[in-house]
Design a protein around this motif. Structure first.
Motif, PDB file in Angstrom:
ATOM      1  N   UNK A  44       0.815  -1.209   0.000  1.00 30.49           N
ATOM      2  CA  UNK A  44       0.000   0.000   0.000  1.00 30.49           C
ATOM      3  C   UNK A  44       0.853   1.265   0.000  1.00 30.49           C
ATOM      4  N   UNK A  45       2.060   1.203   0.540  1.00 32.53           N
ATOM      5  CA  UNK A  45       2.938   2.370   0.538  1.00 32.53           C
ATOM      6  C   UNK A  45       3.326   2.771  -0.885  1.00 32.53           C
ATOM      7  N   UNK A  46       3.409   1.784  -1.775  1.00 33.11           N
ATOM      8  CA  UNK A  46       3.780   2.037  -3.166  1.00 33.11           C
ATOM      9  C   UNK A  46       2.568   2.168  -4.082  1.00 33.11           C
ATOM     10  N   UNK A  47       1.476   1.485  -3.743  1.00 33.09           N
ATOM     11  CA  UNK A  47       0.308   1.480  -4.614  1.00 33.09           C
ATOM     12  C   UNK A  47       0.610   0.779  -5.932  1.00 33.09           C
ATOM     13  N   UNK A  48      -0.146   1.127  -6.940  1.00 35.68           N
ATOM     14  CA  UNK A  48       0.074   0.629  -8.303  1.00 35.68           C
ATOM     15  C   UNK A  48      -0.220   1.782  -9.250  1.00 35.68           C
TER      16      UNK A  48
ATOM     17  N   UNK B 202      -3.742   3.147  -9.053  1.00 35.73           N
ATOM     18  CA  UNK B 202      -3.864   3.066  -7.598  1.00 35.73           C
ATOM     19  C   UNK B 202      -2.755   3.910  -6.972  1.00 35.73           C
ATOM     20  N   UNK B 203      -3.153   4.966  -6.283  1.00 38.57           N
ATOM     21  CA  UNK B 203      -2.196   5.895  -5.692  1.00 38.57           C
ATOM     22  C   UNK B 203      -1.476   5.271  -4.498  1.00 38.57           C
ATOM     23  N   UNK B 204      -0.213   5.670  -4.261  1.00 35.59           N
ATOM     24  CA  UNK B 204       0.488   5.239  -3.056  1.00 35.59           C
ATOM     25  C   UNK B 204      -0.332   5.591  -1.812  1.00 35.59           C
ATOM     26  N   UNK B 205      -0.311   4.701  -0.844  1.00 34.02           N
ATOM     27  CA  UNK B 205      -1.073   4.915   0.375  1.00 34.02           C
ATOM     28  C   UNK B 205      -2.466   4.320   0.353  1.00 34.02           C
ATOM     29  N   UNK B 206      -2.857   3.693  -0.756  1.00 31.23           N
ATOM     30  CA  UNK B 206      -4.180   3.091  -0.872  1.00 31.23           C
ATOM     31  C   UNK B 206      -4.183   1.702  -0.249  1.00 31.23           C
ATOM     32  N   UNK B 207      -5.047   1.510   0.739  1.00 29.86           N
ATOM     33  CA  UNK B 207      -5.182   0.199   1.374  1.00 29.86           C
ATOM     34  C   UNK B 207      -5.747  -0.807   0.377  1.00 29.86           C
ATOM     35  N   UNK B 208      -5.366  -2.058   0.519  1.00 33.11           N
ATOM     36  CA  UNK B 208      -5.845  -3.099  -0.394  1.00 33.11           C
ATOM     37  C   UNK B 208      -7.373  -3.156  -0.410  1.00 33.11           C
TER      38      UNK B 208
END
Length: 54
Positions: free
Chosen positions: A15-19, A24-30
């Protein structure tokens, strides 16, 4: 930190990197990733990922 691993190919969602390439922005929880998102390496859905603790 919790990460999610794609069972078929081993891709790790952090989640720190995202996709960013997948929108998917960094910081987005799964849990907050849209259900339509797929693994960027092999194309399987979120249901094929399992949780691992770092």
């Amino acid at each position: 930190m919790v990460k999610y691993v794609c069972d078929p190919c081993g891709y790790v969602y952090d989640s720190a990197e995202g996709d960013p390439a997948g929108g998917i922005k960094p910081g987005t929880a799964f849990a907050d990733i849209p259900a339509s998102w797929v693994c960027p390496l092999c194309g399987v859905g979120k249901d094929q990922f399992y949780e691992v603790k770092d």
